[in-house]
Design a protein around this motif. Structure first.
Motif, short mmCIF file in Angstrom:
data_model
loop_
_atom_site.label_atom_id
_atom_site.label_comp_id
_atom_site.label_asym_id
_atom_site.label_seq_id
_atom_site.Cartn_x
_atom_site.Cartn_y
_atom_site.Cartn_z
N VAL A 161 0.58 14.33 -13.72
CA VAL A 161 -0.73 13.79 -13.37
C VAL A 161 -0.57 12.66 -12.37
CG1 VAL A 161 -2.71 12.50 -14.22
CG2 VAL A 161 -1.85 14.41 -15.53
N ALA A 162 0.44 11.82 -12.60
CA ALA A 162 0.69 10.73 -11.66
C ALA A 162 1.01 11.29 -10.29
CB ALA A 162 1.85 9.86 -12.17
N ALA A 163 1.79 12.38 -10.27
CA ALA A 163 2.13 12.99 -8.99
C ALA A 163 0.88 13.54 -8.32
CB ALA A 163 3.16 14.10 -9.19
N SER A 164 0.00 14.13 -9.11
CA SER A 164 -1.24 14.65 -8.54
C SER A 164 -2.08 13.52 -7.98
CB SER A 164 -2.06 15.39 -9.60
OG SER A 164 -1.40 16.54 -10.00
N LEU A 165 -2.16 12.44 -8.74
CA LEU A 165 -2.92 11.29 -8.27
C LEU A 165 -2.33 10.77 -6.96
CD1 LEU A 165 -5.13 9.25 -8.77
CD2 LEU A 165 -3.56 7.91 -10.16
N GLY A 166 -1.00 10.74 -6.93
CA GLY A 166 -0.33 10.31 -5.71
C GLY A 166 -0.67 11.22 -4.55
N GLY A 167 -0.72 12.52 -4.85
CA GLY A 167 -1.05 13.48 -3.80
C GLY A 167 -2.46 13.25 -3.28
N ILE A 168 -3.37 12.96 -4.19
CA ILE A 168 -4.76 12.72 -3.79
C ILE A 168 -4.83 11.51 -2.87
CG2 ILE A 168 -7.03 12.05 -4.63
CD1 ILE A 168 -6.40 13.60 -7.20
N LEU A 169 -4.19 10.42 -3.31
CA LEU A 169 -4.23 9.19 -2.52
C LEU A 169 -3.57 9.37 -1.16
CD1 LEU A 169 -3.49 6.50 -5.24
CD2 LEU A 169 -5.62 6.87 -3.98
N THR B 190 -8.07 18.47 -9.51
CA THR B 190 -6.67 18.28 -9.11
C THR B 190 -5.90 17.53 -10.19
OG1 THR B 190 -7.39 18.16 -6.82
CG2 THR B 190 -5.15 17.43 -7.30
N LEU B 191 -6.58 16.57 -10.79
CA LEU B 191 -5.91 15.86 -11.88
C LEU B 191 -5.66 16.81 -13.05
CD1 LEU B 191 -7.78 12.44 -11.72
CD2 LEU B 191 -5.41 12.93 -11.11
N VAL B 192 -6.63 17.67 -13.30
CA VAL B 192 -6.44 18.66 -14.37
C VAL B 192 -5.25 19.55 -14.04
CG1 VAL B 192 -7.44 20.68 -15.49
CG2 VAL B 192 -8.84 18.66 -15.10
N LEU B 193 -5.15 19.90 -12.75
CA LEU B 193 -3.99 20.69 -12.32
C LEU B 193 -2.69 19.99 -12.71
CD1 LEU B 193 -2.84 23.05 -10.54
CD2 LEU B 193 -2.75 21.37 -8.70
N GLY B 194 -2.69 18.66 -12.51
CA GLY B 194 -1.51 17.89 -12.88
C GLY B 194 -1.19 18.05 -14.35
N VAL B 195 -2.24 18.00 -15.15
CA VAL B 195 -2.04 18.15 -16.60
C VAL B 195 -1.42 19.51 -16.91
CG1 VAL B 195 -3.17 18.33 -18.82
CG2 VAL B 195 -3.91 16.60 -17.20
N THR C 39 0.84 -1.20 0.00
CA THR C 39 0.00 0.00 0.00
C THR C 39 0.87 1.25 0.00
OG1 THR C 39 -1.54 -1.24 1.38
CG2 THR C 39 -1.96 1.11 1.10
N GLN C 40 1.90 1.25 0.87
CA GLN C 40 2.84 2.38 0.88
C GLN C 40 3.46 2.57 -0.48
OE1 GLN C 40 2.23 4.14 3.49
NE2 GLN C 40 4.26 4.20 4.40
N LEU C 41 3.81 1.45 -1.08
CA LEU C 41 4.48 1.48 -2.38
C LEU C 41 3.59 2.01 -3.48
CD1 LEU C 41 6.56 -1.72 -3.01
CD2 LEU C 41 7.30 0.62 -2.78
N SER C 42 2.29 1.84 -3.31
CA SER C 42 1.42 2.12 -4.44
C SER C 42 1.52 3.57 -4.89
CB SER C 42 -0.02 1.76 -4.12
OG SER C 42 -0.41 2.43 -2.95
N ILE C 43 1.67 4.45 -3.94
CA ILE C 43 1.74 5.87 -4.33
C ILE C 43 3.01 6.13 -5.13
CG2 ILE C 43 1.95 8.21 -3.47
CD1 ILE C 43 0.05 7.49 -1.31
N PHE C 44 4.13 5.72 -4.56
CA PHE C 44 5.37 5.91 -5.30
C PHE C 44 5.37 5.08 -6.57
CE2 PHE C 44 6.75 8.90 -2.70
CZ PHE C 44 7.83 8.73 -1.84
N GLY C 45 4.65 3.97 -6.50
CA GLY C 45 4.59 3.10 -7.66
C GLY C 45 3.93 3.78 -8.85
N ILE C 46 2.83 4.46 -8.58
CA ILE C 46 2.15 5.15 -9.67
C ILE C 46 3.08 6.18 -10.28
CG2 ILE C 46 0.24 6.70 -10.22
CD1 ILE C 46 -1.32 5.36 -7.96
N MET C 47 3.81 6.88 -9.43
CA MET C 47 4.73 7.89 -9.94
C MET C 47 5.91 7.24 -10.67
SD MET C 47 4.58 11.01 -7.24
CE MET C 47 4.93 10.22 -5.70
N ALA C 48 6.27 6.05 -10.20
CA ALA C 48 7.40 5.37 -10.86
C ALA C 48 7.01 4.92 -12.26
CB ALA C 48 7.86 4.17 -10.03
N LEU C 49 5.77 4.50 -12.43
CA LEU C 49 5.31 4.11 -13.76
C LEU C 49 5.46 5.30 -14.70
CD1 LEU C 49 1.98 2.25 -12.95
CD2 LEU C 49 4.15 1.23 -13.61
#
Lengths: 335, 315, 492
Positions: free
Chosen positions: B214-222, B93-98, B41-51
């Motif tokens: 966007v991935a970073a924003s998603l990570g921030g949300i999560l 927020t996702l749009v912000l990422g874009v 679970t901890q990894l998932s946030i960094f994981g999304i950004m790593a992808l």
């Protein structure tokens, strides 16, 4: 002597064009910027142009200045050193931390040795992996992180209180001929570094290494040794900066260096030393440092918070980079 | 191929397996389900950004700003939430990422600035912005929708993990099987050639930064959902960790080489290391030290291996 | 039937008239050679033709239609493809992916790999090769990469393929393969424009040729009806008695260099040869035979596994170029712009960079000495430049080469290894370089000459060693050597 059919020859250069090739935007731009800032500053506050305030600005940028002139050497060699932030923190805490055991002077010597070792480490790693500009950024980013964590580990996260013996105090608060010590130190090292860069074979070798490292290597220039020495120079200068910082603020914080690398890059880039290597000089960097100093002062006068300053600096560096980029492509077209 | 060569080419996998074994031996708490779930679970946030970072590195670029964007996104979401409701806040927020990604990408692709320095500046900028907007204080964020997304489960698996799995599959498929993905490899492999073939290099350079932000924003949300608050201080190690994961996994910083599975393996290696250090109660200062040393080692190795290859290829 | 007609094409850059009223007519299915000195305008003309730049004046008719190419992509789509010297392939992708770069088949979401590979195989076959389309380009030989490029051109249904110095990276058998490919192409009705400095190739493969000089077309002729002298005259604009000079006979001294059993894994095997003082020893071989490797190993630019180097009677260990230069060994590299010079620096700085210690006074630069040395070098080597502060990049190729040689003269080199010294240098300037080489040995230096131009090698060298796949296959005396004999030994 027969003239050759070069593009430059065939061009009937107008006077204006010839002036432009001699006086490059890299020199004029920053000076202009500095003048504009000073004018803005003097409008914002009546005390801006006083001796007290000016000395204030200069003192505050001394630490940055030392780091920036050292970094100039590294950048001319077409490398980058992001470990300066960690080095500053580590130097600050080590000097104060070792003071009780070996006295201020002993601590200074010890820290200079550590700095030399750090520079040697950076240079050697990059030599071993045959790293390029990009590699130097990433590796020094890593070593910088290591140094920063070492500073934290050394003090356990606490700020140290220095012993205020005369030697120590002089660095931050003393003066010589009624000029504050930090400024003296900056001037002193700037002169030395400038002379070495411009008039010695070592200085020439740095330019050659940065302009085309392979051609330099095939001409017998010890490019790795040169680059390593530049790393050592910047580390030592940053350490002295750490000393001045601790002396000025009367404490040694393990996070003293956070954000330092950004300021240093800003100063070098704004001053007009190209990140492409092989060009630039100390004078330009000093102007860049002055610009940052005046800028910081103006920020305070306007009332920008610390946070806002961070944002502003980020934007300014990007602006400086854009100008550098435009200048580069102009130069290439001219040449 | 000889056995040794075959083993070497799978070295990352071997290291991963080795780490699992090592971790299980070093701490009895490692192999229990709760810990493992926590780990992933901890990894998932960094994981999304790593992808996302895989895409960036494949394109021979760098994005140091992801931590700051992550922090700022969290703050942004929490600030607009009272005015727009949760769902719209998430979308915005996702749009912000874009938008952020587009700006960064534009500076790098159209104005030709070095990606490292630009994203370093962006990092300071968004960090400053996050601190400024939040007045340097975390803001609480309690909302059922958000909590469900970040802390809820689906079929017994925590939602973030599901998000990670879906995104991993998607990211991998795109890279391997679509024109878009192959073009990313082309641009990273040799920009000149790609350009001459009509591939819009600028487009790809911008888009990878959009993906990353966007991935970073998603990570921030999560993350905000997980912590139930948006803090401007998070993410300081994010760029370091994520890039390390990508490089350890074997995606080369030279561009054009690498893949999603490799990044996932690198991610897990780091994650296990981090988890293990936590279990062994190693202080966070040491962790930063180890991360730094690891980064130097891994990057050094990448360059070293590459320089050896170049010597062979040059002839 | 004409497939291409260029009428009155002109192009100017600030201060330079690169092309003036070019008239060119190319017939369908022919191989049309394009020759000219560097600066004659060949590459500018090709840039216009391939859509990289637009002409200021003039018309282009392609396949009987007036055309204007707005970009390389546009030209490609209309049927003109140019294959550059520096191949444009993405090394890490496969052959098939490279051929169809940006044009993969299938929907946006699902690439049809089967079709991609089949089509790739088809085009590769047209070129006459059976390379596996899934091979990663990085693993191919240069000749094979060229074939992939040609296949790529065909996949654009190119009617006209422009090859810019294709043989620069090939020799011997690979060259034959290229010629076979070109013949296959023309049989299919594809037209080829072949740009080259090498007269033997033009002779062999081209039907007609066009000579350019100073931005203008001098003449277009049928190859079979044109003699070498006429071609040379056309290119240079003045009569040249011989393409290559006869070298003066110089007395050779003692053995100055002896290389024994030099080995480098995968590249060199037990290479041994000797060099006498005042001698010019030529090193011949096909691309990849190991010539540059020998040069770099002796110079310390690369490490080798086994072997000994005996210099002036002493065994030496050269671990890096610095040591080599100190001892008096110099390498003038193949790629002078990247490795030999610092183009954005002045000539001044370039001359002294290999011997900074000679202008060093207590660590400080002795500017006066530097300037004097520069002036003297310019005079000795007759380098054409208005001043010592001229930027290196503004010099012509031949003069740049002289600067590199000058640099090592200043470092008091006794042995100069010249790696392809006349590559990319036009005929007129070549003679000057030959004179420089002659002067070197007259002044007691010794030369190791690497050249892919065998006639040049034969004319200049006292002896020639022939390299084949990392081993010395034979030695020939300069007087008895011929390209055929060299090829024999280089191929076996």
């Amino acid at each position: 002597m027969e003239t050759v059919e070069t593009v430059a020859e065939k061009r009937n250069e107008t006077f204006l064009q010839r002036v432009r090739t001699k006086v490059d935007l890299g020199d004029v731009g920053p000076i202009l910027g500095l003048i504009i800032l000073i004018i803005i500053g003097s409008f914002l506050s009546p005390v801006f142009l006083t001796k007290g305030n000016l000395f204030n600005i200069l003192t505050q940028i001394s630490v940055l200045g030392l780091g920036a002139i050292g970094m100039t050497y590294v950048v001319i060699g077409r490398f980058f050193d992001l470990s300066v932030a960690g080095m500053l923190s580590l130097a600050a805490v080590l000097i104060v931390g070792l003071q009780p055991y070996v006295g201020t002077i002993g601590a200074i010597f010890a820290v200079i040795l550590v700095a030399l070792a750090v520079g040697l480490l950076n240079g050697t790693i990059l030599q071993f992996i045959k790293g390029d500009f990009g590699a130097s950024i990433m590796i020094t980013f890593g070593t910088g992180t290591i140094l920063a964590s070492l500073a934290l580990l050394y003090t356990g996260g606490f700020t140290l209180k220095p012993e205020l013996d005369p030697v120590f105090s002089w660095f931050g608060n003393g003066s010589l001929f009624s000029i504050p010590a930090p400024i003296i130190l900056l001037i002193f090292f700037s002169i030395i570094l400038h002379v070495v860069l411009k008039y010695t074979t070592f200085g020439r070798a740095i330019y050659l290494t940065g302009a085309n490292h392979e051609a330099a290597r095939l001409s017998g220039i010890p490019i790795h040794r040169i680059r390593t020495i530049t790393f050592m120079i910047v580390a030592v200068l940053v350490s002295i900066g750490g000393l001045i910082n601790s002396s000025q603020t009367l404490n040694a914080s393990p996070v003293a260096g956070v954000g330092f690398e950004l300021d240093v890059i800003a100063a070098v880039a704004i001053g007009g030393t190209s990140l492409q290597g092989g060009a630039g000089n100390i004078t330009r960097t000093l102007i860049g440092v002055l610009i940052i100093g005046v800028l910081n002062n103006v920020f305070v006068l306007i009332g920008l918070s610390n946070y806002d300053q961070m944002m502003a600096k980020g934007l300014i560096i990007i602006a400086a980079l854009l100008l550098d980029r435009r200048n580069e492509s102009n130069l290439i077209r001219k040449g | 191929m000889t056995i040794v060569k075959k083993l070497y080419s799978q070295k990352v996998l071997i290291i991963l397996i080795g780490m699992v074994i090592f971790a299980s031996i070093s701490s009895p708490n490692f192999l229990n389900l709760q810990n493992l779930t926590f780990l992933v679970t901890q990894l998932s946030i960094f994981g999304i950004m790593a992808l996302a970072m895989t895409y960036v590195v494949l394109n021979k670029e760098f994005d140091l700003s992801i931590g700051a964007v992550m922090a700022f996104s969290g703050i942004f979401m929490v600030k607009i939430m009272p005015h727009t409701g949760m769902i719209l806040a998430i979308v915005l927020t996702l749009v912000l990422g874009v938008v952020i990604g587009f700006i960064t990408g534009f500076l790098i692709a159209y104005l030709g600035l070095n990606s490292f320095v630009v994203t370093l500046c962006a990092m300071f900028f968004y960090n400053g912005l996050a601190l400024s907007v939040s007045d340097g204080r975390p803001a609480s964020a309690l909302d059922p929708v958000l909590t469900y997304i970040s802390s809820g489960t689906f079929l017994g698996i925590p939602n973030p993990i599901i998000v990670l799995i879906i995104l991993t599959a998607g990211a991998d498929y795109i890279l391997r099987k679509t024109k878009f993905g192959r073009n990313i490899y082309a641009v990273g492999g040799d920009e000149q050639v790609a350009r001459l073939t009509g591939i819009s290099v600028k487009f790809y350079k911008i888009i990878v930064f959009v993906i990353s932000s966007v991935a970073a924003s998603l990570g921030g949300i999560l993350l905000t959902g997980m912590l139930n608050s948006a803090s401007p201080f998070v993410g300081s190690d994010a760029a370091l960790t994520v890039i390390s994961a990508v490089v350890i996994g074997g995606t080369s910083l030279a561009g054009g080489e690498g893949s999603i599975p490799k990044t996932i393996m690198g991610l897990f290696i780091l994650g296990i290391l981090d988890n293990l250090l936590g279990l062994l109660n190693v202080h966070s200062f040491y962790q930063t030290f180890i991360l730094g040393a690891l980064l130097v080692f891994v990057i050094g190795w990448d360059f070293y291996a590459r320089s050896k290859k170049q010597v062979l290829a040059a002839h | 039937m004409s497939i291409l007609e260029m009428k009155g094409i002109s192009k100017s850059f600030p201060g330079v008239k690169a092309l003036q009223g070019i008239e060119l007519e190319v017939r369908k299915g022919e191989v049309h050679g394009l020759l000219g000195a560097n600066g004659a305008g060949k590459s500018t003309l090709m840039k216009v033709l391939s859509g990289v730049i637009q002409p200021d004046e003039g018309e282009i008719s392609f396949k009987n239609e007036k055309v204007k190419f707005s970009s390389p992509l546009d030209a490609q789509q209309k049927g003109i493809v140019i294959i550059h010297q520096e191949l444009s392939l993405v090394p890490m992708l496969s052959v098939a992916e490279n051929i169809f770069l940006g044009r993969l088949f299938g929907s946006k979401y699902n690439v049809n790999w089967k079709e991609v590979h089949e089509k790739a195989k088809y085009y590769l076959k047209q070129v006459g090769t059976d390379i596996n389309p899934s091979t990663i380009v990085r693993d191919l030989s240069v000749a094979q990469m060229q074939q992939v490029e040609i296949a790529k051109a065909l996949s654009f249904n190119a009617d006209l393929i422009i090859m810019d110095e294709p043989s620069a990276v090939l020799s011997g058998a690979e060259l034959n393969q290229l010629f076979e490919t070109i013949e296959t192409l023309t049989e299919k009705g594809v037209t080829v424009i072949y740009i080259s400095h090498r007269l033997e190739e033009i002779d062999r493969i081209c039907d007609r040729l066009t000579i350019m000089r100073d931005g203008k077309v001098v003449e277009t002729r049928i190859v079979k009806e044109t003699s070498r002298e006429e071609i040379i005259k056309g290119i240079v604009g003045r009569d040249m008695d011989e393409e290559y000079p006869t070298m003066e006979v110089i007395e050779h001294g003692e053995e100055i260099l002896s290389v024994q059993n030099l080995s480098l894994k995968g590249k060199l095997r037990n290479v041994s040869f000797q060099l006498k003082k005042g001698e010019i020893l030529g090193i011949a071989g096909l691309v990849g035979a190991g010539r540059t490797e020998i040069a770099r190993c002796i110079f310390g630019a690369d490490k080798f596994d086994k072997g000994e180097i005996v210099y002036k009677g002493n065994k030496i260990k050269v671990s890096n170029p610095r040591k080599a230069i100190e001892l008096g060994i110099a390498l003038v590299p193949e790629d002078r712009k990247e490795h030999g010079l610092i183009t954005k620096f002045s000539l001044n700085r370039n001359f002294t960079m290999a011997a900074l210690k000679k202008i060093n006074r207590f660590g400080f630069l002795h500017r006066f000495k530097e300037n004097e040395a520069s002036k003297s070098l310019i005079q000795t080597l007759k380098i054409k430049t208005p001043s010592i502060h001229q930027l290196a990049l503004n010099l012509s190729g031949g003069n740049q080469q002289k600067v590199v040689v000058a640099k090592y003269l200043f470092s008091d080199a006794d042995i100069l290894i010249l790696d392809e010294p006349t590559r990319g240098v036009d005929v007129g300037a070549r003679r000057e370089i030959y004179t420089v080489i002659q002067d070197l040995v007259k002044n007691g230096k010794s030369v190791l000459l690497i050249s892919s131009d065998w006639p040049e090698l034969i004319a200049l060298s006292d002896r020639i060693v022939v390299l084949h796949e990392g081993r010395i296959k034979g030695e020939l005396a300069g007087s008895e050597a011929s390209p055929e004999k060299i090829l024999q030994q280089a191929l076996v």
